[in-house]
Design a protein around this motif. Structure first.
Motif, PDB file in Angstrom:
ATOM      1  N   GLU A   1      -5.485  -9.756  -3.406  1.00 16.90           N
ATOM      2  CA  GLU A   1      -3.996 -10.802  -3.251  1.00 16.90           C
ATOM      3  C   GLU A   1      -3.958 -12.083  -2.609  1.00 16.90           C
ATOM      4  O   GLU A   1      -3.713 -12.732  -2.951  1.00 16.90           O
ATOM      5  CB  GLU A   1      -2.532 -10.193  -3.420  1.00 16.90           C
ATOM      6  CG  GLU A   1      -2.589  -8.427  -4.169  1.00 16.90           C
ATOM      7  CD  GLU A   1      -2.416  -8.801  -5.261  1.00 16.90           C
ATOM      8  OE1 GLU A   1      -2.962  -9.917  -6.272  1.00 16.90           O
ATOM      9  OE2 GLU A   1      -2.116  -7.770  -5.953  1.00 16.90           O
TER      10      GLU A   1
ATOM     11  N   GLU B 190      -5.866  -7.518 -11.168  1.00 12.39           N
ATOM     12  CA  GLU B 190      -5.185  -7.160 -11.547  1.00 12.39           C
ATOM     13  C   GLU B 190      -4.741  -5.894 -12.690  1.00 12.39           C
ATOM     14  O   GLU B 190      -4.810  -5.364 -12.347  1.00 12.39           O
ATOM     15  CB  GLU B 190      -4.162  -8.252 -12.350  1.00 12.39           C
ATOM     16  CG  GLU B 190      -4.087  -9.592 -11.569  1.00 12.39           C
ATOM     17  CD  GLU B 190      -3.699  -9.666  -9.743  1.00 12.39           C
ATOM     18  OE1 GLU B 190      -3.200  -8.863  -9.366  1.00 12.39           O
ATOM     19  OE2 GLU B 190      -3.519 -10.164  -9.631  1.00 12.39           O
TER      20      GLU B 190
ATOM     21  N   HIS C  33      -5.869  -2.746 -10.527  1.00 12.44           N
ATOM     22  CA  HIS C  33      -4.314  -2.446 -10.013  1.00 12.44           C
ATOM     23  C   HIS C  33      -3.381  -1.689 -10.989  1.00 12.44           C
ATOM     24  O   HIS C  33      -3.211  -1.071 -10.571  1.00 12.44           O
ATOM     25  CB  HIS C  33      -3.897  -3.858  -9.580  1.00 12.44           C
ATOM     26  CG  HIS C  33      -4.739  -4.531  -7.803  1.00 12.44           C
ATOM     27  ND1 HIS C  33      -3.876  -5.816  -7.636  1.00 12.44           N
ATOM     28  CD2 HIS C  33      -5.423  -4.513  -7.633  1.00 12.44           C
ATOM     29  CE1 HIS C  33      -5.368  -6.301  -6.671  1.00 12.44           C
ATOM     30  NE2 HIS C  33      -6.257  -6.095  -7.264  1.00 12.44           N
TER      31      HIS C  33
ATOM     32  N   GLU D  41       2.446  -5.317 -10.955  1.00  7.30           N
ATOM     33  CA  GLU D  41       0.629  -6.172 -11.465  1.00  7.30           C
ATOM     34  C   GLU D  41       0.920  -5.703 -13.154  1.00  7.30           C
ATOM     35  O   GLU D  41      -0.536  -6.694 -13.335  1.00  7.30           O
ATOM     36  CB  GLU D  41      -0.317  -4.651 -11.248  1.00  7.30           C
ATOM     37  CG  GLU D  41       0.082  -3.887  -9.199  1.00  7.30           C
ATOM     38  CD  GLU D  41      -1.297  -4.863  -8.883  1.00  7.30           C
ATOM     39  OE1 GLU D  41      -1.488  -6.362  -9.397  1.00  7.30           O
ATOM     40  OE2 GLU D  41      -1.030  -5.557  -7.002  1.00  7.30           O
TER      41      GLU D  41
HETATM   42 FE   LIG Z   1      -2.340  -7.273  -8.002  1.00  5.41          FE
END
Ligand SMILES: [Fe+2]
Ligand SMILES: [Fe+2]
Length: 177
Positions: free
Chosen positions: A138, A54, A57, A20
């Motif tokens: 994703e 991201e 994450h 990530e």
């Molecule tokens: Fe991701």
């Protein structure tokens, strides 16, 4: 209750955090190109949106690393450098290459998260649900990439293979160290 293999669990969290963070760095590399030599405001907006996911994450896995006392991968500086270069390099080749880069990486991550989801038992339901959710994000990124012009024709198929092989190697290494 079935228990998840602890050693595997550590590997999952370590590699996912590395991945990530890598994704953030790829987008940073792309934004660097878009802020200097390439002018495409639309693309910049799309990339900024994906980068936000991201970050979410990565924050989750960073917290898990701390909570569970897991050693993060020792190769973060190397992954940072390679990810930034990949993002920057793909973007100066043009929008198709930039978007292919996202598509290729997300295709590897899709498989990667799928494998983890299959191996995480009900004792780690919270983690499992997070990974299920991230995988959906994703897949969205992959969809956006194809909508924005990612292609695997000709030269791009070669690029796709290189990116996929590189990502898989990075995954294998980051699980372990
Ligand atoms: Fe991701
Ligand atoms: Fe993504």
């Amino acid at each position: 209750m079935k228990k998840t293999n602890q050693k595997k669990l550590e590997e999952f969290i370590r590699v996912d955090q590395a991945g990530e963070r890598g994704a953030i760095k790829i987008y940073e590399g792309q934004l660097l190109a878009l802020n200097t030599i390439i002018n495409d405001e639309e693309l910049k907006k799309k990339i900024n949106e994906m980068k936000k996911h991201e970050e979410e994450h990565n924050n989750f896995f960073e917290d898990e690393i701390k909570k569970r006392n897991i050693n993060p991968t020792k190769l973060l500086p190397l992954w940072d450098l390679l990810s930034l270069s990949l993002g920057f390099g793909s973007t100066i080749l043009g929008k198709k290459a930039a978007m292919l880069c996202t598509a290729s990486v997300e295709e590897v991550i899709d498989e990667h998260y799928k494998k983890q989801i299959d191996q995480i038992e009900s004792d780690e339901k919270y983690l499992k649900n997070k990974i299920i959710k991230f995988r959906e994000d994703e897949l969205d990124h992959k969809k956006i990439a194809y909508e924005e012009g990612a292609t695997k024709k000709g030269f791009y198929s070669f690029m796709d293979k290189i990116i996929k092989t590189g990502s898989k190697v990075a995954i294998r290494i980051s699980e372990k160290i």
